[in-house]
Design a protein around this motif. Sequence first.
Motif, PDB file in Angstrom:
ATOM      1  N   LEU A  57       0.830  -1.206   0.000  1.00  0.00           N
ATOM      2  CA  LEU A  57       0.000   0.000   0.000  1.00  0.00           C
ATOM      3  C   LEU A  57       0.866   1.258   0.000  1.00  0.00           C
ATOM      4  O   LEU A  57       0.594   2.208  -0.741  1.00  0.00           O
ATOM      5  CB  LEU A  57      -0.929   0.005   1.218  1.00  0.00           C
ATOM      6  CG  LEU A  57      -1.748   1.275   1.438  1.00  0.00           C
ATOM      7  CD1 LEU A  57      -2.668   1.556   0.259  1.00  0.00           C
ATOM      8  CD2 LEU A  57      -2.537   1.162   2.738  1.00  0.00           C
ATOM      9  N   LYS A  58       1.894   1.266   0.807  1.00  0.00           N
ATOM     10  CA  LYS A  58       2.788   2.430   0.871  1.00  0.00           C
ATOM     11  C   LYS A  58       3.396   2.711  -0.505  1.00  0.00           C
ATOM     12  O   LYS A  58       3.410   3.855  -0.961  1.00  0.00           O
ATOM     13  CB  LYS A  58       3.889   2.175   1.896  1.00  0.00           C
ATOM     14  CG  LYS A  58       4.877   3.303   1.990  1.00  0.00           C
ATOM     15  CD  LYS A  58       5.967   2.998   2.995  1.00  0.00           C
ATOM     16  CE  LYS A  58       6.993   4.116   2.991  1.00  0.00           C
ATOM     17  NZ  LYS A  58       8.101   3.860   3.907  1.00  0.00           N
ATOM     18  N   GLU A  59       3.867   1.683  -1.161  1.00  0.00           N
ATOM     19  CA  GLU A  59       4.466   1.839  -2.492  1.00  0.00           C
ATOM     20  C   GLU A  59       3.453   2.379  -3.499  1.00  0.00           C
ATOM     21  O   GLU A  59       3.750   3.292  -4.278  1.00  0.00           O
ATOM     22  CB  GLU A  59       5.004   0.473  -2.946  1.00  0.00           C
ATOM     23  CG  GLU A  59       5.701   0.497  -4.274  1.00  0.00           C
ATOM     24  CD  GLU A  59       6.198  -0.885  -4.663  1.00  0.00           C
ATOM     25  OE1 GLU A  59       5.909  -1.312  -5.796  1.00  0.00           O
ATOM     26  OE2 GLU A  59       6.865  -1.545  -3.842  1.00  0.00           O
ATOM     27  N   GLU A  60       2.244   1.833  -3.472  1.00  0.00           N
ATOM     28  CA  GLU A  60       1.219   2.246  -4.429  1.00  0.00           C
ATOM     29  C   GLU A  60       0.765   3.682  -4.185  1.00  0.00           C
ATOM     30  O   GLU A  60       0.638   4.471  -5.126  1.00  0.00           O
ATOM     31  CB  GLU A  60       0.020   1.295  -4.350  1.00  0.00           C
ATOM     32  CG  GLU A  60      -0.920   1.388  -5.534  1.00  0.00           C
ATOM     33  CD  GLU A  60      -1.855   2.577  -5.507  1.00  0.00           C
ATOM     34  OE1 GLU A  60      -2.219   3.070  -6.584  1.00  0.00           O
ATOM     35  OE2 GLU A  60      -2.226   3.026  -4.413  1.00  0.00           O
ATOM     36  N   ALA A  61       0.527   4.045  -2.943  1.00  0.00           N
ATOM     37  CA  ALA A  61       0.051   5.395  -2.628  1.00  0.00           C
ATOM     38  C   ALA A  61       1.082   6.443  -3.038  1.00  0.00           C
ATOM     39  O   ALA A  61       0.750   7.457  -3.654  1.00  0.00           O
ATOM     40  CB  ALA A  61      -0.274   5.511  -1.142  1.00  0.00           C
ATOM     41  N   GLU A  62       2.339   6.188  -2.710  1.00  0.00           N
ATOM     42  CA  GLU A  62       3.401   7.144  -3.049  1.00  0.00           C
ATOM     43  C   GLU A  62       3.535   7.291  -4.561  1.00  0.00           C
ATOM     44  O   GLU A  62       3.602   8.400  -5.077  1.00  0.00           O
ATOM     45  CB  GLU A  62       4.724   6.686  -2.421  1.00  0.00           C
ATOM     46  CG  GLU A  62       5.863   7.679  -2.566  1.00  0.00           C
ATOM     47  CD  GLU A  62       6.560   7.647  -3.919  1.00  0.00           C
ATOM     48  OE1 GLU A  62       7.049   8.710  -4.366  1.00  0.00           O
ATOM     49  OE2 GLU A  62       6.619   6.563  -4.556  1.00  0.00           O
ATOM     50  N   ALA A  63       3.542   6.180  -5.277  1.00  0.00           N
ATOM     51  CA  ALA A  63       3.676   6.231  -6.741  1.00  0.00           C
ATOM     52  C   ALA A  63       2.498   6.955  -7.382  1.00  0.00           C
ATOM     53  O   ALA A  63       2.682   7.736  -8.323  1.00  0.00           O
ATOM     54  CB  ALA A  63       3.807   4.819  -7.305  1.00  0.00           C
ATOM     55  N   SER A  64       1.309   6.726  -6.872  1.00  0.00           N
ATOM     56  CA  SER A  64       0.118   7.359  -7.457  1.00  0.00           C
ATOM     57  C   SER A  64       0.195   8.873  -7.373  1.00  0.00           C
ATOM     58  O   SER A  64      -0.076   9.578  -8.348  1.00  0.00           O
ATOM     59  CB  SER A  64      -1.138   6.870  -6.739  1.00  0.00           C
ATOM     60  OG  SER A  64      -1.312   5.491  -6.945  1.00  0.00           O
ATOM     61  N   LEU A 102      -6.788   3.717 -12.406  1.00  0.00           N
ATOM     62  CA  LEU A 102      -7.072   2.278 -12.393  1.00  0.00           C
ATOM     63  C   LEU A 102      -6.292   1.504 -13.452  1.00  0.00           C
ATOM     64  O   LEU A 102      -6.133   0.288 -13.335  1.00  0.00           O
ATOM     65  CB  LEU A 102      -8.570   2.026 -12.585  1.00  0.00           C
ATOM     66  CG  LEU A 102      -9.492   2.574 -11.502  1.00  0.00           C
ATOM     67  CD1 LEU A 102     -10.946   2.255 -11.844  1.00  0.00           C
ATOM     68  CD2 LEU A 102      -9.120   2.043 -10.128  1.00  0.00           C
ATOM     69  N   GLN A 103      -5.789   2.196 -14.471  1.00  0.00           N
ATOM     70  CA  GLN A 103      -5.058   1.537 -15.561  1.00  0.00           C
ATOM     71  C   GLN A 103      -3.545   1.567 -15.375  1.00  0.00           C
ATOM     72  O   GLN A 103      -2.811   1.010 -16.193  1.00  0.00           O
ATOM     73  CB  GLN A 103      -5.437   2.188 -16.898  1.00  0.00           C
ATOM     74  CG  GLN A 103      -6.912   2.120 -17.213  1.00  0.00           C
ATOM     75  CD  GLN A 103      -7.470   0.697 -17.133  1.00  0.00           C
ATOM     76  OE1 GLN A 103      -6.887  -0.234 -17.671  1.00  0.00           O
ATOM     77  NE2 GLN A 103      -8.589   0.535 -16.445  1.00  0.00           N
ATOM     78  N   THR A 104      -3.055   2.202 -14.323  1.00  0.00           N
ATOM     79  CA  THR A 104      -1.611   2.336 -14.139  1.00  0.00           C
ATOM     80  C   THR A 104      -0.984   1.019 -13.674  1.00  0.00           C
ATOM     81  O   THR A 104      -1.627   0.226 -12.976  1.00  0.00           O
ATOM     82  CB  THR A 104      -1.279   3.434 -13.110  1.00  0.00           C
ATOM     83  OG1 THR A 104      -1.839   3.066 -11.841  1.00  0.00           O
ATOM     84  CG2 THR A 104      -1.797   4.791 -13.569  1.00  0.00           C
ATOM     85  N   PRO A 105       0.268   0.797 -14.035  1.00  0.00           N
ATOM     86  CA  PRO A 105       0.951  -0.427 -13.592  1.00  0.00           C
ATOM     87  C   PRO A 105       1.040  -0.546 -12.070  1.00  0.00           C
ATOM     88  O   PRO A 105       0.861  -1.644 -11.534  1.00  0.00           O
ATOM     89  CB  PRO A 105       2.344  -0.304 -14.211  1.00  0.00           C
ATOM     90  CG  PRO A 105       2.190   0.632 -15.353  1.00  0.00           C
ATOM     91  CD  PRO A 105       1.085   1.571 -14.974  1.00  0.00           C
ATOM     92  N   HIS A 106       1.284   0.578 -11.368  1.00  0.00           N
ATOM     93  CA  HIS A 106       1.417   0.484  -9.914  1.00  0.00           C
ATOM     94  C   HIS A 106       0.088   0.137  -9.241  1.00  0.00           C
ATOM     95  O   HIS A 106       0.067  -0.604  -8.260  1.00  0.00           O
ATOM     96  CB  HIS A 106       2.038   1.751  -9.303  1.00  0.00           C
ATOM     97  CG  HIS A 106       1.416   3.022  -9.735  1.00  0.00           C
ATOM     98  ND1 HIS A 106       1.848   3.711 -10.847  1.00  0.00           N
ATOM     99  CD2 HIS A 106       0.393   3.741  -9.226  1.00  0.00           C
ATOM    100  CE1 HIS A 106       1.109   4.797 -10.986  1.00  0.00           C
ATOM    101  NE2 HIS A 106       0.218   4.833 -10.011  1.00  0.00           N
ATOM    102  N   PHE A 107      -1.038   0.640  -9.768  1.00  0.00           N
ATOM    103  CA  PHE A 107      -2.324   0.255  -9.183  1.00  0.00           C
ATOM    104  C   PHE A 107      -2.636  -1.210  -9.479  1.00  0.00           C
ATOM    105  O   PHE A 107      -3.088  -1.943  -8.598  1.00  0.00           O
ATOM    106  CB  PHE A 107      -3.475   1.143  -9.675  1.00  0.00           C
ATOM    107  CG  PHE A 107      -4.793   0.680  -9.111  1.00  0.00           C
ATOM    108  CD1 PHE A 107      -5.146   1.001  -7.805  1.00  0.00           C
ATOM    109  CD2 PHE A 107      -5.657  -0.112  -9.855  1.00  0.00           C
ATOM    110  CE1 PHE A 107      -6.343   0.547  -7.256  1.00  0.00           C
ATOM    111  CE2 PHE A 107      -6.850  -0.569  -9.321  1.00  0.00           C
ATOM    112  CZ  PHE A 107      -7.193  -0.242  -8.014  1.00  0.00           C
ATOM    113  N   LYS A 108      -2.404  -1.635 -10.711  1.00  0.00           N
ATOM    114  CA  LYS A 108      -2.680  -3.032 -11.066  1.00  0.00           C
ATOM    115  C   LYS A 108      -1.826  -3.990 -10.234  1.00  0.00           C
ATOM    116  O   LYS A 108      -2.313  -5.044  -9.799  1.00  0.00           O
ATOM    117  CB  LYS A 108      -2.453  -3.256 -12.561  1.00  0.00           C
ATOM    118  CG  LYS A 108      -3.526  -2.611 -13.420  1.00  0.00           C
ATOM    119  CD  LYS A 108      -3.262  -2.847 -14.888  1.00  0.00           C
ATOM    120  CE  LYS A 108      -4.350  -2.232 -15.748  1.00  0.00           C
ATOM    121  NZ  LYS A 108      -4.146  -2.477 -17.175  1.00  0.00           N
ATOM    122  N   LYS A 109      -0.579  -3.626  -9.982  1.00  0.00           N
ATOM    123  CA  LYS A 109       0.295  -4.445  -9.133  1.00  0.00           C
ATOM    124  C   LYS A 109      -0.274  -4.520  -7.714  1.00  0.00           C
ATOM    125  O   LYS A 109      -0.334  -5.597  -7.114  1.00  0.00           O
ATOM    126  CB  LYS A 109       1.705  -3.867  -9.106  1.00  0.00           C
ATOM    127  CG  LYS A 109       2.646  -4.623  -8.216  1.00  0.00           C
ATOM    128  CD  LYS A 109       4.016  -3.971  -8.173  1.00  0.00           C
ATOM    129  CE  LYS A 109       4.913  -4.659  -7.166  1.00  0.00           C
ATOM    130  NZ  LYS A 109       6.174  -3.939  -6.993  1.00  0.00           N
TER     131      LYS A 109
END
Length: 143
Positions: A57-64, A102-109
């Motif tokens: 979650l930390k990785e995804e939130a920061e990347a978004s 929703l289509q980004t690689p970090h969200f899909k991961k």
Amino acid sequence: MKLYKFGWLFLLMVISVSSCGQKSKKDKTDFSKGDMMIRMAEIEIDSNYLDEYIAILKEEAEASVRLEPGVICIYPMFQKEEPTQIRLLEIYANKEAYESHLQTPHFKKYKTSTMAMVKDLKLIAMKSIDPESMPLIFSKSKQ
């Protein structure tokens, strides 16, 4: 146990600082237009996966927030007495920004790697009462 909970609280505070208020210079969101998409995500995590889930979650939130101009905020938190009860405040510039997210690689991961960890998920659409104050809120987070 109290030290364990304090550690999680500290980790989520660090995530929060890095995941809200860092608007891109090219992001010219006009909060007063009222077309923001805001929602709360209520997530219950299987306690066996909590450490792993928090890291993802930390990785995804920061990347978004860092990579997507239309993502204004992804603010993760948990209930003090129940760390498996995660809450996310999500603010997008508009519906298109959300759909793009929703289509980004970090969200899909994030979505595929945490699917088995999530026991329950509720997405609640919200509406801002005072969108004009949003820039002030985020500017204070930099102090």
